[in-house]
Design an enzyme around this catalytic site. Structure first.
Site, PDB file in Angstrom:
ATOM      1  CG  ASP A   1      -1.918  -1.120   1.227  1.00 36.36           C
ATOM      2  OD1 ASP A   1      -2.456  -1.431   0.145  1.00 36.36           O
ATOM      3  OD2 ASP A   1      -2.173  -1.694   2.298  1.00 36.36           O
TER       4      ASP A   1
ATOM      5  CG  ASP B   1      -6.666  -1.566  -1.487  1.00 35.24           C
ATOM      6  OD1 ASP B   1      -6.963  -2.760  -1.627  1.00 35.24           O
ATOM      7  OD2 ASP B   1      -5.701  -1.167  -0.803  1.00 35.24           O
TER       8      ASP B   1
END
Length: 199
Positions: free
Chosen positions: A143, A177
């Site tokens: 991320d 995401d």
């Protein structure tokens, strides 16, 4: 929308997702941060579990989670094929394609990153490392997108959290995401168009 166009959309998202993750892994140490616009930062973190850092406990938790993701992607793939076969509304096909691309992008991390990268802790990782950090099905999801639009100590008059340090928006996420969230968002906003009732 044809299967070919849906596949191209999925491949484009996957390419952007994986290029961005590999770049971060091979140029950033874990926890390294770059301030882009103040309210937007690049912050390298790794997610060992589900959304919001949740985990399935136990030594087999990661394998169970990754296996579940693989089954979910298989079901979403069938859903996409079925919506195209039935000539469903374009917005539904786009939404399912986004969800599938995002889910598949994070699965690549979970399945393969543990065996192709070494650790990012205190060092910049090497792609196709001699001593990888994990095992097959036990990789960590990369991320990097961080939007701390507000971060400060809240006034004492604020109920529950007054006087505490607060960050809005705290989650760190990735392109995959974003694709999943966008897909679900489109289904919510355009629900009637995506799922028209038979007259």
């Amino acid at each position: 929308m044809s299967l070919k166009k849906a596949s191209l959309l999925i491949l484009l998202i996957l390419l952007i997702d994986q290029v961005s993750k590999i770049y971060i892994k091979t140029h950033f140490m874990l926890g390294q941060e770059i301030d882009v616009l103040g309210w937007f930062r690049i912050l390298f973190v790794e997610n060992d579990g589900m959304a919001w850092g949740a985990k399935i406990p136990g030594s087999y938790g990661k394998i169970i989670l990754t296996s579940f993701r693989i089954v979910a992607v298989s079901l979403i793939s069938y859903w996409l094929w079925d919506t195209i076969r039935k000539k469903s509304p374009r917005i539904l096909i786009i939404s399912v394609s986004l969800i599938l691309a995002g889910a598949f992008g994070n699965i690549i991390d979970s399945v393969f990153y543990g065996v192709i990268f070494d650790s990012s802790l205190g060092q910049i990782a090497t792609l196709f490392a001699d001593e990888p950090y994990g095992e097959l099905l036990k990789g960590k999801v990369v991320d990097m997108l961080y939007f701390p639009m507000y971060s400060d100590i809240l006034p004492n008059w604020v109920p529950l959290w007054g006087g505490e340090y607060f960050v809005f928006f705290a989650p760190v996420f990735n392109i995959a995401d974003t694709a999943i969230s966008t897909g679900f968002g489109l289904l919510v906003v355009f629900n009637k168009k995506a799922f028209p009732k038979d007259k």
